[in-house]
Motif scaffolding. Structure first.
Motif, PDB file in Angstrom:
ATOM      1  N   GLY A  95      33.701  32.246  33.724  1.00  0.00           N
ATOM      2  CA  GLY A  95      32.608  31.556  33.067  1.00  0.00           C
ATOM      3  C   GLY A  95      31.724  32.537  32.329  1.00  0.00           C
TER       4      GLY A  95
ATOM      5  N   ILE B  75      27.829  32.953  30.859  1.00  0.00           N
ATOM      6  CA  ILE B  75      26.481  32.408  30.729  1.00  0.00           C
ATOM      7  C   ILE B  75      25.871  33.115  29.537  1.00  0.00           C
ATOM      8  CG2 ILE B  75      24.273  32.048  31.860  1.00  0.00           C
ATOM      9  CD1 ILE B  75      26.207  32.620  34.467  1.00  0.00           C
TER      10      ILE B  75
ATOM     11  N   GLU C  63      29.346  37.898  38.496  1.00  0.00           N
ATOM     12  CA  GLU C  63      29.526  37.313  39.823  1.00  0.00           C
ATOM     13  C   GLU C  63      30.970  36.933  40.064  1.00  0.00           C
ATOM     14  OE1 GLU C  63      26.367  34.313  40.775  1.00  0.00           O
ATOM     15  OE2 GLU C  63      25.850  34.638  38.684  1.00  0.00           O
TER      16      GLU C  63
ATOM     17  N   GLY D 273      25.456  36.301  31.647  1.00  0.00           N
ATOM     18  CA  GLY D 273      26.128  36.426  32.935  1.00  0.00           C
ATOM     19  C   GLY D 273      27.617  36.241  32.774  1.00  0.00           C
ATOM     20  N   PHE D 274      28.368  36.918  33.621  1.00  0.00           N
ATOM     21  CA  PHE D 274      29.822  36.767  33.638  1.00  0.00           C
ATOM     22  C   PHE D 274      30.219  36.236  34.996  1.00  0.00           C
ATOM     23  CE2 PHE D 274      28.787  40.183  30.775  1.00  0.00           C
ATOM     24  CZ  PHE D 274      29.556  39.928  29.654  1.00  0.00           C
ATOM     25  N   ILE D 275      31.004  35.169  34.985  1.00  0.00           N
ATOM     26  CA  ILE D 275      31.566  34.717  36.243  1.00  0.00           C
ATOM     27  C   ILE D 275      33.036  35.085  36.192  1.00  0.00           C
ATOM     28  CG2 ILE D 275      31.960  32.742  37.749  1.00  0.00           C
ATOM     29  CD1 ILE D 275      29.545  31.579  35.835  1.00  0.00           C
ATOM     30  N   THR D 276      33.330  36.236  36.750  1.00  0.00           N
ATOM     31  CA  THR D 276      34.698  36.749  36.666  1.00  0.00           C
ATOM     32  C   THR D 276      35.399  36.395  37.958  1.00  0.00           C
ATOM     33  OG1 THR D 276      33.780  38.855  37.390  1.00  0.00           O
ATOM     34  CG2 THR D 276      34.191  38.600  35.041  1.00  0.00           C
TER      35      THR D 276
END
Lengths: 413, 413
Positions: free
Chosen positions: A300, A302, B276, B300-303
């Motif tokens: 994801g 953001i 995160e 933000g990165f949701i890796t």
């Protein structure tokens, strides 16, 4: 069976916390066919607590208390419950061992006052606490039952569902069976109007509607001699109401929308990535609440700043300048960017104005654009969400995202 | 003055609505120095309502009721209040005129049952309803006072603030003042043990501890003749307890941790980005709850997948292979990756095992690695979080992240 709910805790009398335990327990007891006659709240005061228990028992067969089971000096509920029902507290070695193990496991010293939690009434039926240290219990005397549960809602609700409900079901004569239908996109009053013919003449099954953060729920309940009879009556009624409001129902089993969508993504092996602006990661966070989602959820973004939208997703500077960050065009380029970077089958983007500031006449708070790409198909939509609060607006936006995904998955089939 | 709050309405006993009136009234009464001894809730039943009022008056000088003042048959509060305090309902012509005017104004026919609202106890002090039709009132007899207010929160709160508060202020002798301290990293039982010397001898100020999802709170309360005296006593005690537990306190004003950290980031203009894995966006979502955070929060990165960690943040394949995705090494490379991509002053990463599956003997559920880079400084830490539930583990992980950031910001100064 007549019951009273007794909440113990000075913090309630100070108005520091809202009594959600009484709401939960009232609902649950009513589902079980137990009448709730009174709610009482009293502080951490032994004399007044004892008087209140005696008072409630003049009228009720069952009292459920919450709070006052912990390790500190002002936790007095079990002492008083035992006193009123003529029992003594005794040391339960197995509970003490569990406590000691627990503190070892979390690598903390068990302070002396924690031992207090291993002292419980000698005749009590004990209820394990899966989510904390203080056990709950039921204590009976002469057809009167007191059930003492911990105060923290997470501990109390788990204990109720896993331990207290089966305990109470055994005491009941008739069987109650219900289904909770969850809907999105229809208000509670409209739901009630649509189902008028069945709500008005309610005998059995009964229908009740509830408003829930941005959603409306419908409970269909039957109370019969056997479970089979009750189930059949509820299923029949579900058939009826589905013809009227079926298109709004996303769960017939009281599931959250993210669980419904998460399961479909997992079962259908749909790889998924997302890009969020106004929701700040709430969509990703919600989806990744679903256990096992790691098999399909890739990543994801953001992209809170414009810079991030351009650098991570390739949104064009011209688009941001001409249409603004909150626009259908930006949402589309965000979703296309996610597609390009990740190659996921499902790519979703959202941009909007969550408030409390940032709204204008032209682009008010609550204006949201969502774009979903699923395999070959791309759909983008504008939403004008009723501005209630930043938190509410963001929660509702995620529901809209889930609703778009759900309908696109359904239409594929 | 000792008081009880009595809520009237069957819908409360069904758990259909949450009792926010009691919360509001408890806060307001405490501010006024009126002790709240009990909350009671009873259905629309005259016998039980009368008994409850009599019961409350054995102990209290003041009862405040909400609900049951409307025009319908099951609205019985004023009839019962008058009966218990030996008064009769009489027609108040001026109220009747106001009602008739009101219905003319909104262009509706006034149904006959609305006239009921103009009948009020003969000795009552009346309170106008600015936001609805049912007036409230206070009725006294032999040093006992009952104040009856409407149930809808908007009507009740307005009536309280404009009419009831001045009425009660005239009756009151003392003022209550309190502060709620929020702590992280110390359990409630340890907090109590540390503050033993002040909790045990509590006279004024009093100290009370509360457990709260992963945190512990401390309330310090003083009741004095003047606000200045109460404030001084509370501030003195804050000075004392700070010497013992100061390092755990993150707010002296009952703020959430994310608000405290969010404000510091905004005020100190610290640009921020995050990466995160196990929390799936919860950190970003929590931080972006803070209004105005867009001035510092970049992206933000949701890796979630390994692929994402490598592609977005440049985590090395060898690192993932050798140490695993859940390792201090991976956390460090994630944070360094965020730094490289975004250039933000504060970069934070998290990777861990949230459960319910995925734990092993070597890497159990609850194992979490966090890395924070603030300007030149980098700190990484291993946490072993008590595994309660996926949701709880993730919430607690975010608290740990906030705690690391908070301490690093503080140490810079």
């Amino acid at each position: 069976m007549k019951s009273a709910i007794l909440s113990v805790g000075t913090e309630l009398l100070f108005g520091q916390i809202t009594n959600t335990n009484s709401v939960f327990l009232s609902q649950q007891l009513n589902y079980l066919g137990v009448d709730v006659m009174y709610h009482y709240t009293v502080g951490d005061n032994p004399k007044r607590l004892a008087e209140m228990i005696r008072q409630a028992f003049t009228d009720c067969d069952l009292i459920i208390t919450t709070g006052g089971l912990g390790p500190t000096q002002d936790d007095l509920t079990k002492e008083i419950a035992a006193e009123v029902l003529h029992d003594d507290l005794v040391l339960h070695e197995d509970i003490l061992n569990e406590l000691e193990d627990y503190f070892k496991k979390i690598n903390r010293v068990m302070t002396e006052n924690n031992k207090k939690q291993a002292y419980l009434p000698s005749r009590a039926v004990l209820f394990d606490n899966d989510a904390g240290t203080a056990p709950g219990f039921a204590l009976e005397e002469n057809e009167k039952t007191i059930i003492c549960l911990p105060g923290p809602p997470r501990e109390m609700t788990r204990m109720f569902e896993r331990k207290v409900k089966p305990y109470l079901e055994e005491k009941s004569e008739s069987i109650i069976y219900y289904k909770m239908l969850r809907t999105f996109g229809i208000g509670e009053s409209m739901l009630e109007t649509e189902l008028h013919q069945w709500i008005d003449g309610q005998t059995d099954p009964t229908l009740a509607t509830y408003a829930k953060e941005g959603e409306a729920c419908l409970r269909i309940t039957s109370k019969r001699r056997t479970l089979d009879e009750a189930k059949a009556a509820v299923e029949d009624m579900i058939g009826n109401v589905s013809q009227k409001i079926g298109q709004y129902v996303y769960s017939f089993d009281d599931e959250e929308y993210y669980q419904v969508v998460g399961k479909k993504l997992i079962n259908q092996k749909i790889s998924t990535s997302s890009a969020e602006s106004c929701t700040g990661g709430l969509f990703a966070q919600t989806m990744t609440e679903v256990p096992g989602i790691s098999s399909v959820y890739d990543r994801g973004f953001i992209t809170y700043s414009n810079q991030a939208k351009m650098e991570e997703l390739g949104v064009k500077a011209e688009t941001l300048e001409k249409y603004g960050a909150v626009s259908e065009e930006t949402a589309i380029e965000m979703a296309e960017g996610v597609k390009k970077v990740t190659g996921s089958r499902l790519c979703i983007s959202v941009t909007g104005i969550a408030g409390p500031d940032g709204g204008t006449e032209e682009k008010p708070i609550g204006l949201v654009y969502i774009c979903v790409i699923l395999d070959g198909q791309r759909i983008s939509k504008e939403y004008k969400i009723r501005n209630i609060s930043r938190k509410w607006n963001r929660n509702y936006t995620v529901l809209c995202m889930l609703d778009m995904i759900n309908h696109m998955i359904e239409q594929k089939q």
